[in-house]
Design a protein around this motif. Structure first.
Motif, PDB file in Angstrom:
ATOM      1  N   ILE A  50       0.853  -1.192   0.000  1.00 30.56           N
ATOM      2  CA  ILE A  50       0.000   0.000   0.000  1.00 30.56           C
ATOM      3  C   ILE A  50       0.883   1.234   0.000  1.00 30.56           C
ATOM      4  CG2 ILE A  50      -1.630   1.389   1.324  1.00 30.56           C
ATOM      5  CD1 ILE A  50      -2.986  -1.084   2.252  1.00 30.56           C
ATOM      6  N   LYS A  51       0.592   2.155  -0.915  1.00 33.10           N
ATOM      7  CA  LYS A  51       1.244   3.454  -0.941  1.00 33.10           C
ATOM      8  C   LYS A  51       0.195   4.530  -0.736  1.00 33.10           C
ATOM      9  CE  LYS A  51       4.795   2.055  -4.280  1.00 33.10           C
ATOM     10  NZ  LYS A  51       5.434   2.372  -5.598  1.00 33.10           N
ATOM     11  N   THR A  52       0.568   5.599  -0.062  1.00 36.13           N
ATOM     12  CA  THR A  52      -0.364   6.704   0.177  1.00 36.13           C
ATOM     13  C   THR A  52       0.208   7.993  -0.393  1.00 36.13           C
ATOM     14  OG1 THR A  52       0.631   7.139   2.338  1.00 36.13           O
ATOM     15  CG2 THR A  52      -1.284   5.672   2.277  1.00 36.13           C
ATOM     16  N   SER A  53      -0.687   8.931  -0.697  1.00 30.56           N
ATOM     17  CA  SER A  53      -0.262  10.258  -1.162  1.00 30.56           C
ATOM     18  C   SER A  53      -0.544  11.278  -0.059  1.00 30.56           C
ATOM     19  CB  SER A  53      -0.994  10.624  -2.449  1.00 30.56           C
ATOM     20  OG  SER A  53      -2.394  10.627  -2.241  1.00 30.56           O
ATOM     21  N   GLY A  54      -0.245  12.548  -0.333  1.00 27.56           N
ATOM     22  CA  GLY A  54      -0.389  13.591   0.672  1.00 27.56           C
ATOM     23  C   GLY A  54      -1.802  13.686   1.248  1.00 27.56           C
ATOM     24  N   MET A  55      -1.886  13.871   2.565  1.00 27.79           N
ATOM     25  CA  MET A  55      -3.179  13.894   3.248  1.00 27.79           C
ATOM     26  C   MET A  55      -3.533  15.260   3.847  1.00 27.79           C
ATOM     27  SD  MET A  55      -4.473  10.792   3.099  1.00 27.79           S
ATOM     28  CE  MET A  55      -3.979   9.099   2.746  1.00 27.79           C
ATOM     29  N   LEU A  56      -2.575  15.999   4.356  1.00 24.95           N
ATOM     30  CA  LEU A  56      -2.863  17.232   5.097  1.00 24.95           C
ATOM     31  C   LEU A  56      -3.297  18.367   4.178  1.00 24.95           C
ATOM     32  CD1 LEU A  56       0.026  17.233   7.735  1.00 24.95           C
ATOM     33  CD2 LEU A  56      -2.398  16.731   8.114  1.00 24.95           C
ATOM     34  N   GLN A  57      -4.176  19.221   4.715  1.00 28.01           N
ATOM     35  CA  GLN A  57      -4.639  20.411   4.005  1.00 28.01           C
ATOM     36  C   GLN A  57      -5.153  21.422   5.020  1.00 28.01           C
ATOM     37  OE1 GLN A  57      -8.666  19.953   2.135  1.00 28.01           O
ATOM     38  NE2 GLN A  57      -8.297  17.761   2.508  1.00 28.01           N
ATOM     39  N   LYS A  58      -5.534  22.584   4.533  1.00 25.09           N
ATOM     40  CA  LYS A  58      -6.086  23.606   5.415  1.00 25.09           C
ATOM     41  C   LYS A  58      -7.395  23.113   6.049  1.00 25.09           C
ATOM     42  CE  LYS A  58      -3.260  27.152   4.617  1.00 25.09           C
ATOM     43  NZ  LYS A  58      -2.503  27.879   5.660  1.00 25.09           N
ATOM     44  N   ARG A  59      -7.636  23.567   7.272  1.00 24.94           N
ATOM     45  CA  ARG A  59      -8.860  23.173   7.968  1.00 24.94           C
ATOM     46  C   ARG A  59     -10.077  23.817   7.328  1.00 24.94           C
ATOM     47  NH1 ARG A  59     -10.293  24.216  14.391  1.00 24.94           N
ATOM     48  NH2 ARG A  59     -12.498  23.567  14.251  1.00 24.94           N
ATOM     49  N   LYS A  60     -11.131  23.030   7.183  1.00 20.29           N
ATOM     50  CA  LYS A  60     -12.421  23.532   6.696  1.00 20.29           C
ATOM     51  C   LYS A  60     -13.490  23.134   7.705  1.00 20.29           C
ATOM     52  CE  LYS A  60     -11.248  23.220   1.766  1.00 20.29           C
ATOM     53  NZ  LYS A  60      -9.838  22.809   1.956  1.00 20.29           N
ATOM     54  N   GLU A  61     -14.386  24.072   8.007  1.00 16.92           N
ATOM     55  CA  GLU A  61     -15.411  23.797   9.013  1.00 16.92           C
ATOM     56  C   GLU A  61     -16.417  22.769   8.522  1.00 16.92           C
ATOM     57  OE1 GLU A  61     -17.254  27.403  10.146  1.00 16.92           O
ATOM     58  OE2 GLU A  61     -15.481  28.212  11.163  1.00 16.92           O
ATOM     59  N   ASP A  62     -16.741  22.793   7.251  1.00 14.54           N
ATOM     60  CA  ASP A  62     -17.740  21.876   6.709  1.00 14.54           C
ATOM     61  C   ASP A  62     -17.205  21.262   5.408  1.00 14.54           C
ATOM     62  OD1 ASP A  62     -20.065  20.471   6.338  1.00 14.54           O
ATOM     63  OD2 ASP A  62     -21.134  22.155   5.391  1.00 14.54           O
ATOM     64  N   PRO A  63     -16.249  20.326   5.519  1.00 13.02           N
ATOM     65  CA  PRO A  63     -15.639  19.770   4.310  1.00 13.02           C
ATOM     66  C   PRO A  63     -16.655  18.990   3.477  1.00 13.02           C
ATOM     67  CG  PRO A  63     -14.996  18.497   6.234  1.00 13.02           C
ATOM     68  CD  PRO A  63     -15.710  19.715   6.747  1.00 13.02           C
ATOM     69  N   SER A  64     -16.544  19.135   2.179  1.00 11.44           N
ATOM     70  CA  SER A  64     -17.403  18.413   1.256  1.00 11.44           C
ATOM     71  C   SER A  64     -16.631  17.250   0.643  1.00 11.44           C
ATOM     72  CB  SER A  64     -17.899  19.347   0.150  1.00 11.44           C
ATOM     73  OG  SER A  64     -16.803  19.814  -0.625  1.00 11.44           O
ATOM     74  N   LYS A  65     -17.324  16.493  -0.177  1.00 11.99           N
ATOM     75  CA  LYS A  65     -16.693  15.335  -0.811  1.00 11.99           C
ATOM     76  C   LYS A  65     -15.519  15.750  -1.684  1.00 11.99           C
ATOM     77  CE  LYS A  65     -17.775  11.331  -3.701  1.00 11.99           C
ATOM     78  NZ  LYS A  65     -18.845  10.609  -4.454  1.00 11.99           N
ATOM     79  N   ASP A  71      -4.930   9.452  -1.256  1.00 13.11           N
ATOM     80  CA  ASP A  71      -5.521   8.173  -1.625  1.00 13.11           C
ATOM     81  C   ASP A  71      -4.606   7.036  -1.197  1.00 13.11           C
ATOM     82  OD1 ASP A  71      -3.460   7.916  -3.621  1.00 13.11           O
ATOM     83  OD2 ASP A  71      -4.649   9.201  -4.922  1.00 13.11           O
ATOM     84  N   PHE A  72      -5.152   5.858  -1.276  1.00 13.35           N
ATOM     85  CA  PHE A  72      -4.416   4.642  -0.974  1.00 13.35           C
ATOM     86  C   PHE A  72      -4.288   3.833  -2.266  1.00 13.35           C
ATOM     87  CE2 PHE A  72      -6.640   5.889   2.870  1.00 13.35           C
ATOM     88  CZ  PHE A  72      -5.641   5.809   3.839  1.00 13.35           C
ATOM     89  N   THR A  73      -3.080   3.489  -2.640  1.00 11.58           N
ATOM     90  CA  THR A  73      -2.851   2.712  -3.851  1.00 11.58           C
ATOM     91  C   THR A  73      -2.397   1.308  -3.459  1.00 11.58           C
ATOM     92  OG1 THR A  73      -2.205   4.685  -5.069  1.00 11.58           O
ATOM     93  CG2 THR A  73      -1.598   2.560  -6.030  1.00 11.58           C
ATOM     94  N   TYR A  74      -3.201   0.332  -3.823  1.00 14.63           N
ATOM     95  CA  TYR A  74      -2.888  -1.058  -3.477  1.00 14.63           C
ATOM     96  C   TYR A  74      -2.276  -1.752  -4.685  1.00 14.63           C
ATOM     97  CZ  TYR A  74      -3.521  -5.976  -2.232  1.00 14.63           C
ATOM     98  OH  TYR A  74      -3.305  -7.299  -1.973  1.00 14.63           O
ATOM     99  N   SER A  75      -1.231  -2.521  -4.443  1.00 17.80           N
ATOM    100  CA  SER A  75      -0.605  -3.306  -5.503  1.00 17.80           C
ATOM    101  C   SER A  75       0.000  -4.561  -4.893  1.00 17.80           C
ATOM    102  CB  SER A  75       0.465  -2.493  -6.240  1.00 17.80           C
ATOM    103  OG  SER A  75       1.491  -2.102  -5.345  1.00 17.80           O
TER     104      SER A  75
END
Length: 325
Positions: A50-65, A71-75
């Motif tokens: 499993i490999k992952t990409s960047g996860m952190l971002q600015k805080r949002k009070e009501d995050p949308s989809k 993401d998680f990449t399975y191989s």
């Protein structure tokens, strides 16, 4: 006398245990705990990754989809053990004129193969099998035809991985090359307790000589310097090719980057000792086994290769002078 599976005497049980050990770990990579050996693989298995990409971002009070990040990449990496065997014929009467204790007993037509002869010949067989497996684990190459092409070794599998880090080198000494190798090791691996540098005996001897010649730093000419570089332990392997050094994670469990799959046959098939034919004086030894190797992540396999035709030498772009992998 027929001894199938060596399970009829106490001696047979001891030999069976020794056979299992040598058939799966009777080589330097396995013997030193540098590779994870996975038993019981009949046809094939996969190493999940499993490999992952960047996860952190600015805080949002009501995050949308749409705000989802990362993401998680399975191989998978595949291990496919290939069939191989050891089979040899010998005549126990060849020992009669050497040592009296090896003379077969009983009537001429009912002579039994003495346990002493079995033990000596079997031990020599197992040592040779361990030596050949050790070479195959590192340098092996599989082809459908030819007894020299039994399985793909670690270096053969790594050469197929486009993510392997191929270090460009201009160094002419081992100290310079090790410096270049270390500089290419990802910082996430630098302090990992399982990080090892793999090299040949000849290359370590050159490294040892260079350290000894250093003023006020090397050990005495009669001593051997520590097998380390900048705190990274060096594993010296007698069957490793010269002019190639590799840094990777090594462990006998899931914390390493080197893997092997083997199939331990049923006890009665692990080794067989029997007469070649009812009317023959010849006996045979036969062993059946399967094996294959693989690396987990190419990104964690850092290779510096200064062989003339080295597999892991970076390819230079003639126009731009940049490296291609």
């Amino acid at each position: 006398m027929a001894v199938n599976g060596l399970n009829t005497t106490n001696y047979g049980g001891e030999v069976l245990e020794q056979t299992l050990t040598l058939a799966t770990t009777g080589n330097e990579l396995a013997g030193k705990g540098l590779i994870m050996v996975i038993p019981g693989v009949n046809s094939s298995m996969s190493i999940p990754r499993i490999k992952t990409s960047g996860m952190l971002q600015k805080r949002k009070e009501d995050p949308s989809k749409t705000d989802g990040k990362g993401d998680f990449t399975y191989s998978e990496k595949k291990l496919t053990p290939h069939d191989m065997m050891a089979f040899t014929l010998f005549n126990p009467r060849a020992f009669e004129h050497i040592w009296r204790q090896y003379q077969p007993t009983g009537d001429l037509v009912f002579r039994q193969l003495p346990a002493n002869v079995q033990s000596i010949l079997l031990n020599e067989l197992l040592k040779k099998v361990g030596e050949e497996l050790g070479y195959a684990y590192i340098n092996g190459e599989y082809k459908a035809e030819g007894d020299a092409y039994l399985m793909d070794g670690i270096l053969t599998q790594a050469a197929k991985d486009a993510d392997v880090v191929k270090v460009k080198t201009a160094g002419t000494t081992m100290l310079q090359r090790l410096k270049e190798l270390r500089a290419s090791i990802p910082v996430t691996m630098r302090n990992n307790a399982n990080l090892r540098i793999l090299m040949s005996v000849t290359d370590f001897d050159q490294y040892d000589d260079e350290l000894t010649k250093l003023a006020n730093k090397g050990t005495a000419p009669t001593d051997i310097n520590q097998a380390r570089y900048k705190g990274i332990k060096i594993e010296v392997l007698s069957q490793w090719p010269d002019s190639l050094i590799v840094a990777t994670l090594c462990d006998s469990g899931m914390n390493g980057n080197l893997f092997a799959a083997v199939n331990l046959q049923d006890d009665e098939n692990v080794i067989q000792i029997d007469k070649w034919a009812n009317a023959s004086e010849l006996y045979f030894f036969k062993m059946l086994m399967k094996a294959d190797t693989q690396i987990g992540f190419g990104e964690e396999f850092i290779a510096l290769d200064w062989r003339a035709d080295g597999t892991f030498k970076p390819v230079q772009d003639d126009d731009q002078g940049t490296e291609k992998q």
